[in-house]
Every structure is written in structure tokens, then in C-alpha cells.
Design an enzyme around this catalytic site. Structure first.
Site, PDB file in Angstrom:
ATOM      1  N   LYS A   1       0.864  -1.186   0.000  1.00 15.52           N
ATOM      2  CA  LYS A   1       0.000   0.000   0.000  1.00 15.52           C
ATOM      3  C   LYS A   1       0.898   1.233   0.000  1.00 15.52           C
ATOM      4  O   LYS A   1       1.472   1.602   1.017  1.00 15.52           O
ATOM      5  CB  LYS A   1      -0.935   0.055   1.212  1.00 15.52           C
ATOM      6  CG  LYS A   1      -2.060   1.065   0.937  1.00 15.52           C
ATOM      7  CD  LYS A   1      -2.698   1.651   2.155  1.00 15.52           C
ATOM      8  CE  LYS A   1      -1.981   2.833   2.736  1.00 15.52           C
ATOM      9  NZ  LYS A   1      -1.840   4.018   1.865  1.00 15.52           N
TER      10      LYS A   1
ATOM     11  N   CYS B   1      13.595  10.793   6.868  1.00 12.97           N
ATOM     12  CA  CYS B   1      13.513  10.358   8.266  1.00 12.97           C
ATOM     13  C   CYS B   1      14.849  10.538   8.993  1.00 12.97           C
ATOM     14  O   CYS B   1      14.872  10.673  10.203  1.00 12.97           O
ATOM     15  CB  CYS B   1      13.040   8.927   8.331  1.00 12.97           C
ATOM     16  SG  CYS B   1      13.901   7.921   7.161  1.00 12.97           S
TER      17      CYS B   1
HETATM   18  P1  NAD Z   1       2.015   8.063   8.091  1.00 12.64           P
HETATM   19  O1  NAD Z   1       2.344   7.206   9.238  1.00 12.64           O
HETATM   20  O2  NAD Z   1       0.886   9.002   8.180  1.00 12.64           O
HETATM   21  O3  NAD Z   1       1.725   7.173   6.793  1.00 12.64           O
HETATM   22  C1  NAD Z   1       2.569   6.116   6.376  1.00 12.64           C
HETATM   23  C2  NAD Z   1       1.732   5.060   5.703  1.00 12.64           C
HETATM   24  O4  NAD Z   1       0.803   4.526   6.655  1.00 12.64           O
HETATM   25  C3  NAD Z   1       0.876   5.579   4.540  1.00 12.64           C
HETATM   26  O5  NAD Z   1       0.851   4.603   3.528  1.00 12.64           O
HETATM   27  C4  NAD Z   1      -0.501   5.725   5.173  1.00 12.64           C
HETATM   28  O6  NAD Z   1      -1.560   5.640   4.250  1.00 12.64           O
HETATM   29  C5  NAD Z   1      -0.512   4.549   6.131  1.00 12.64           C
HETATM   30  N1  NAD Z   1      -1.484   4.681   7.220  1.00 12.64           N
HETATM   31  C6  NAD Z   1      -2.018   5.814   7.742  1.00 12.64           C
HETATM   32  N2  NAD Z   1      -2.908   5.506   8.719  1.00 12.64           N
HETATM   33  C7  NAD Z   1      -2.922   4.157   8.821  1.00 12.64           C
HETATM   34  C8  NAD Z   1      -3.627   3.239   9.661  1.00 12.64           C
HETATM   35  N3  NAD Z   1      -4.489   3.648  10.568  1.00 12.64           N
HETATM   36  N4  NAD Z   1      -3.375   1.917   9.518  1.00 12.64           N
HETATM   37  C9  NAD Z   1      -2.469   1.483   8.602  1.00 12.64           C
HETATM   38  N5  NAD Z   1      -1.810   2.294   7.766  1.00 12.64           N
HETATM   39  C10 NAD Z   1      -2.024   3.620   7.876  1.00 12.64           C
HETATM   40  O7  NAD Z   1       3.355   8.793   7.749  1.00 12.64           O
HETATM   41  P2  NAD Z   1       3.585   9.901   6.667  1.00 12.64           P
HETATM   42  O8  NAD Z   1       3.210  11.218   7.214  1.00 12.64           O
HETATM   43  O9  NAD Z   1       2.991   9.503   5.363  1.00 12.64           O
HETATM   44  O10 NAD Z   1       5.155   9.779   6.473  1.00 12.64           O
HETATM   45  C11 NAD Z   1       6.044  10.518   7.211  1.00 12.64           C
HETATM   46  C12 NAD Z   1       6.616   9.711   8.360  1.00 12.64           C
HETATM   47  O11 NAD Z   1       7.287   8.557   7.884  1.00 12.64           O
HETATM   48  C13 NAD Z   1       7.636  10.491   9.114  1.00 12.64           C
HETATM   49  O12 NAD Z   1       7.481  10.336  10.485  1.00 12.64           O
HETATM   50  C14 NAD Z   1       8.948   9.876   8.665  1.00 12.64           C
HETATM   51  O13 NAD Z   1      10.007  10.036   9.530  1.00 12.64           O
HETATM   52  C15 NAD Z   1       8.589   8.462   8.466  1.00 12.64           C
HETATM   53  N6  NAD Z   1       9.540   7.852   7.552  1.00 12.64           N
HETATM   54  C16 NAD Z   1      10.412   6.922   8.042  1.00 12.64           C
HETATM   55  C17 NAD Z   1      11.338   6.333   7.182  1.00 12.64           C
HETATM   56  C18 NAD Z   1      12.295   5.281   7.637  1.00 12.64           C
HETATM   57  O14 NAD Z   1      12.907   4.632   6.818  1.00 12.64           O
HETATM   58  N7  NAD Z   1      12.471   5.046   8.879  1.00 12.64           N
HETATM   59  C19 NAD Z   1      11.376   6.698   5.860  1.00 12.64           C
HETATM   60  C20 NAD Z   1      10.494   7.645   5.431  1.00 12.64           C
HETATM   61  C21 NAD Z   1       9.568   8.221   6.287  1.00 12.64           C
END
Ligand code: NAD
Length: 500
Positions: free
Chosen positions: A192, A302
């Protein structure tokens, strides 16, 4: 400030046609069961680029069913490793043949620099596939030295059906970071992508089919988190969920996994990584790395080095040089080859960053440069540097995920180690010094999953990556990621025909 006047003209000659907008289930592009769609927008101007099928629980059920069939009865988990590797190498060839189109899709979806996509993100995705293609025929267990008259050995078998939930900041990169090791392990999967950036995942699904990945092995369900994402984390027939995103959502994913079928969970969250600059560091390199630390991918990384600690003897010179470089950084259309910082991914993220900047000002931090949006169209923000911040300020504690730096002064090594570790996150850290003994000492004292000495963002396929503390668990990249998608089975048989 020169970047405040950067040309925000648009370069549309690279914008590709959008060919794939439907869900990819069991090797076919299909509408969602409810027939719903959602918009994906160009962050350069907020215009709608395409309407994408909006998957929900019923679509996840269909995708899981396809992945389950492919795992339980299909050829992929049973295929000899070298054959899997051959298909994955072909997949990598196709990525390389489509570098321009994939890079352009990530640019219009996420605002990523087209030049960087072409030179790094997309070629590295192909390299990562090749790395794991080469590992696919080297998966083996061990012969055990049992303590009795027993012959024992282990097998490493694929975990099963994987649900990958990924964020929007590196759409193609994240897709392969999850998919490539899981493929080599012999798993089948549902991906997803983030709702902000669905385009390249669908394009890659089409390339997977062309490369010969059997139907049902890779399924892509585009849609929103609370619907499609949550259906994955709570699904009874998924064996593992591999999530990258925010802590808040990660907690929900883990909870859903625990209260459904206790599926395995791998979590990767955000960070507030420190960059420590000692007074013997080369000032030019240090200011370049510090600026890149918060402006690379417009700070939506991140591992962004958003807390910069500079030793007091060089602090004044460092600050002056850094501010001058920040003000000269070309911000603008991510298709423009001269530009080094594009727009934030969407309106929500843009507003979140600006509200953090306002918060910083209200908290009494000194704004050295930036702090405003650029232009009137699109989601551009000036590289922003605050100083005179305190460790408990919100802008120092929270992950902002934008081009915003907190610049701080320190005196001693002990002090900076303590301050660098004073965070709930523990993802990455940078250390800049010519003194290797000092660098090694500090590396061992920082509680983070990856430490860069005299470099930053130095990723490699072979280098495991993940966090300490509230940064999740499980590793991506390297053989650690391959092993995450494998489980160990022990097989025991008596040597002398004795039943035990
Ligand atoms: P997010 O957690 O809102 O979304 C990430 C994913 O989770 C998306 O696909 C979203 O649709 C899904 N999601 C949202 N709600 C959900 C639920 N209730 N159940 C299951 N899935 C759900 O994060 P974001 O704002 O899209 O991304 C930014 C965050 O990601 C930042 O905190 C960043 O640091 C982190 N990030 C981490 C890495 C890493 O490798 N560690 C890399 C990139 C981003």
C-alpha cells in the site's frame, strides 16, 4: 535572499502521461470494488495529476487472497533461487530502461528533484533489486552440533504473505526497500503506497509483470491509511506487516497486528537526528553537509540532520557560512536541473512545516534565515535555520520533516553526547571531526541505528538500516532485511535410530 527570488517557472517538458491508475491485483489492473477514486496532485502547483482507484477492505481481501494462493500453491516460493534471481534481474533491467519515466512520476507526485531521481533514487532501486537477486540462491540454514545423538539442521523459509505499508517521501526507493528482499526470500505481498504518491508503485507493478514475476506475488492496493492500510494491519491472513511511517500510525499498526492474528511486525519511524561538528572539522564540508542534512529531499527524510551541534570555537564562522549557503540555495521547480530544493509533498505537510516555524518564533528562538513560503503557487518553503533554541523547545524535540534546522552550540564532548542522546528517537547521527579516536568514542556513545563519520546520508545496499529507542525495530537493507522475511525451521532426526 537569493532563494526567495528563485525562479518558480514550471518545466513541463518531462511530465509523463499517467498510464496506470488502477489497483494491481493478481497480475491485472482493476477498479476498486466500490468504484471509488481519489486525486493525486502535483506539489508544484496543487493541480490534479490523475485520479487513482481507491482501495478499501474488500480490495485488500482480494489482494490477500491472490497473495495467499500465490504463496500456498504458486511457483514463487518453490522456485530455485537462481531462477527467482533471474526474474529479479530482469525487473532491475526494466527499471533501468524506464529511469526517466519513474523519476518523473516521483517528481510530479512527491516534488522530488528529477535530476536526483535519475541519478540516485531510480538507479539505486535497480541496484537493490540486483543485490537481493544475487542473494536469492544463497539462502540456507545450518547443520547443528546437537548435544545428543541427534542430527539437527535448520531451514530458512519465507515468512509468507507480507503487507508493506509505505510513506510518500521516497516512493520508488521505499517500494524496492520493502519488495526486493521479500521477493528474494520467496514471500508474496500486498503493497500500500502512501495516498500522496501512488504513481510509481503502480508503474513498478506493471514492470514486475513484464519481468515475469508470477501473478499474485506482487499486489498493489492504492488508497488511504484508515481504510486500506488498516485492513492490511488487521488482516487475518497476512503473516507479517512491514511498516514505514509515523510513530502514531506505527503504534496503531502494532496494536491491530496484536489483536488480529498476532502477525509479525517490522516498524520504521521518523527521527530527529543530531549532526555533531567538532572544532577541527573542515568548515566548508561541514556547512555543506549540515545544509544538505535538512534540505535534501526538502527535509522530508527520516534521517534529516535537523539538530546541528557546533563546537563553540568555530560556531560564529560556521553560522555565517551556513546562513550564506542557505540563502544561496536554489529552490524551485524540481524539474529544473539547477534547483536543489523542490516543493513539499502536499498542502498538509507544507502547512505543518510553516506552523512549526511559527511555533519556533513564538517559543523565542532566533530565526537566522528563511521562515517563509516561496512564491504564491505550490508548496515551496525557504531553507530555515533557527538558533538560540533550548533542548525542550518543540522545534528541537519534534520531527518537522521539512527544511528546518535547529543550530546549537556546545563546549565539551560529554555535554554533546548527552544532548544528542536526549531524544525519544534513535535513528541516525553524524559526527564531523578529523580525530578518529574521538569519532569512534562518540559513535559508541550515541544510541542510534546508523552513525555517519565525516559524511551524511551515506546509504548502501549492504548496510542495515533502522532505529534504536522509539524508532521502531527490524532492519531494512543488507542481509538483515532478507532475514526479516525468512523464518527458521529446525529439523531433527535420531542418528542411532533411538526415538529420543
Ligand atoms: P504516516 O504514518 O501518516 O503514513 C505512512 C503510511 O501509513 C501511509 O501509507 C498511510 O496511508 C498509512 N497509514 C495511515 N494511517 C494508517 C492506519 N491507521 N493503519 C495502517 N496504515 C495507515 O506517515 P507519513 O506522514 O505519510 O510519512 C512521514 C513519516 O514517515 C515520518 O514520520 C517519517 O520520519 C517516516 N519515515 C520513516 C522512514 C524510515 O525509513 N524510517 C522513511 C520515510 C519516512
Amino acid at each position: 535572499q537569493s532563494n526567495a527570488n528563485a525562479s518558480l517557472m514550471t518545466y513541463d517538458e518531462h511530465v509523463p502521461d499517467i498510464k496506470f491508475t488502477k489497483l494491481f491485483i493478481n497480475g491485472e489492473f482493476v477498479d476498486s470494488v466500490k468504484g471509488r477514486t481519489f486525486e493525486t496532485k502535483d506539489p508544484r502547483n496543487g493541480r490534479v495529476v490523475a485520479r487513482i482507484a481507491e482501495g478499501d477492505k474488500e480490495d485488500v481481501d482480494l489482494a490477500v487472497n491472490a497473495a495467499r494462493q500465490a504463496f500456498d500453491h504458486g511457483p514463487w516460493p518453490r522456485m530455485p533461487g537462481y531462477q527467482k534471481g533471474r526474474i529479479m534481474s530482469k525487473f532491475a533491467d526494466l527499471i533501468e530502461e524506464n529511469i526517466d519515466e519513474l523519476a518523473a512520476l516521483d517528481t510530479i507526485d512527491a516534488g522530488k528533484l528529477f535530476s536526483v531521481g535519475k541519478a540516485r533514487d531510480i538507479p539505486r532501486a535497480a541496484m537493490l533489486l540486483r543485490y537481493y537477486a544475487g542473494a536469492a540462491d544463497k539462502i540456507h540454514g545450518e547443520v547443528l552440533k546437537m548435544s545428543r545423538e541427534l542430527h539437527g539442521y535448520t531451514l530458512r523459509e519465507p515468512v509468507g504473505v507480507i503487507g508493506h505499508i509505505i510513506p510518500w517521501n521516497f516512493p520508488t526507493g521505499m517500494f524496492f526497500m520493502k519488495v526486493a528482499p521479500a521477493l528474494a526470500a520467496g514471500c508474496t505481498m500486498i503493497i500500500k503506497p502512501a495516498e500522496q504518491t501512488p504513481l510509481s508503485a503502480l508503474f513498478c507493478a506493471h514492470l514486475a509483470k513484464k519481468a515475469g514475476v508470477p501473478d499474485g506475488v506482487i499486489n498493489v492496493v492504492t488508497g488511504f491509511g484508515p481504510t486500506a492500510g488498516s485492513a492490511i494491519s488487521s488482516h487475518m491472513d497476512i503473516d507479517m506487516v512491514s511498516f514505514t511511517g509515523s510513530i502514531e500510525v506505527g503504534c496503531m499498526v502494532m496494536q491491530a497486528a496484536a489483536t488480529s492474528n498476532l502477525k509479525q511486525v517490522s516498524l520504521e519511524f521518523g527521527g530527529k537526528s543530531p549532526l555533531i561538528v567538532f572544532d577541527d572539522a573542515d568548515l566548508d564540508t561541514a556547512t555543506d553537509l549540515a545544509l544538505a542534512g535538512v534540505t535534501y529531499n526538502k527535509g522530508e527524510v527520516c534521517v534529516a540532520g535537523s539538530r546541528v551541534y557546533v563546537q563553540e570555537a568555530i560556531y560564529e564562522d560556521f553560522e555565517k557560512k551556513l546562513v550564506a549557503k542557505a540563502e544561496a540555495l536554489p529552490v524551485g521547480d524540481p524539474f529544473d536541473p539547477k534547483v536543489q530544493q523542490g516543493p513539499q509533498v502536499d498542502k498538509k505537510q507544507f502547512e505543518k512545516i510553516l506552523s512549526y516555524i511559527e511555533h519556533g518564533k513564538r517559543e523565542g528562538a532566533t530565526l537566522l534565515t528563511g521562515g517563509e513560503r516561496l512564491g504564491t503557487e505550490g508548496y515551496y518553503i525557504q531553507p530555515t535555520i533557527f538558533t538560540n533554541v533550548k533542548e525542550d523547545n518543540v522545534i528541537v524535540r519534534d520531527e518537522i520533516f521539512g527544511p528546518v534546522m535547529s543550530l546549537m552550540k556546545f563546549k565539551t564532548t560529554e555535554e554533546v553526547i548527552k544532548r544528542a542522546n536526549d531524544t525519544r528517537y534513535g535513528l541516525a547521527a553524524g559526527i564531523l571531526t578529523k580525530n578518529i579516536d574521538l569519532a569512534n568514542t562518540v559513535s559508541r556513545s550515541i544510541r542510534a541505528g546508523i552513525i555517519w563519520i565525516n559524511c551524511y546520508f551515506a546509504f548502501d545496499n549492504d548496510c542495515p538500516y533502522g532505529g534504536y529507542k522509539m524508532r521502531g525495530f527490524g532492519r531494512d537493507f543488507g542481509l538483515d532485511a532478507l532475514h526479516k522475511y525468512l523464518q527458521v525451521k529446525s529439523v531433527v532426526t535420531p542418528i542411532y535410530n533411538s526415538p529420543w
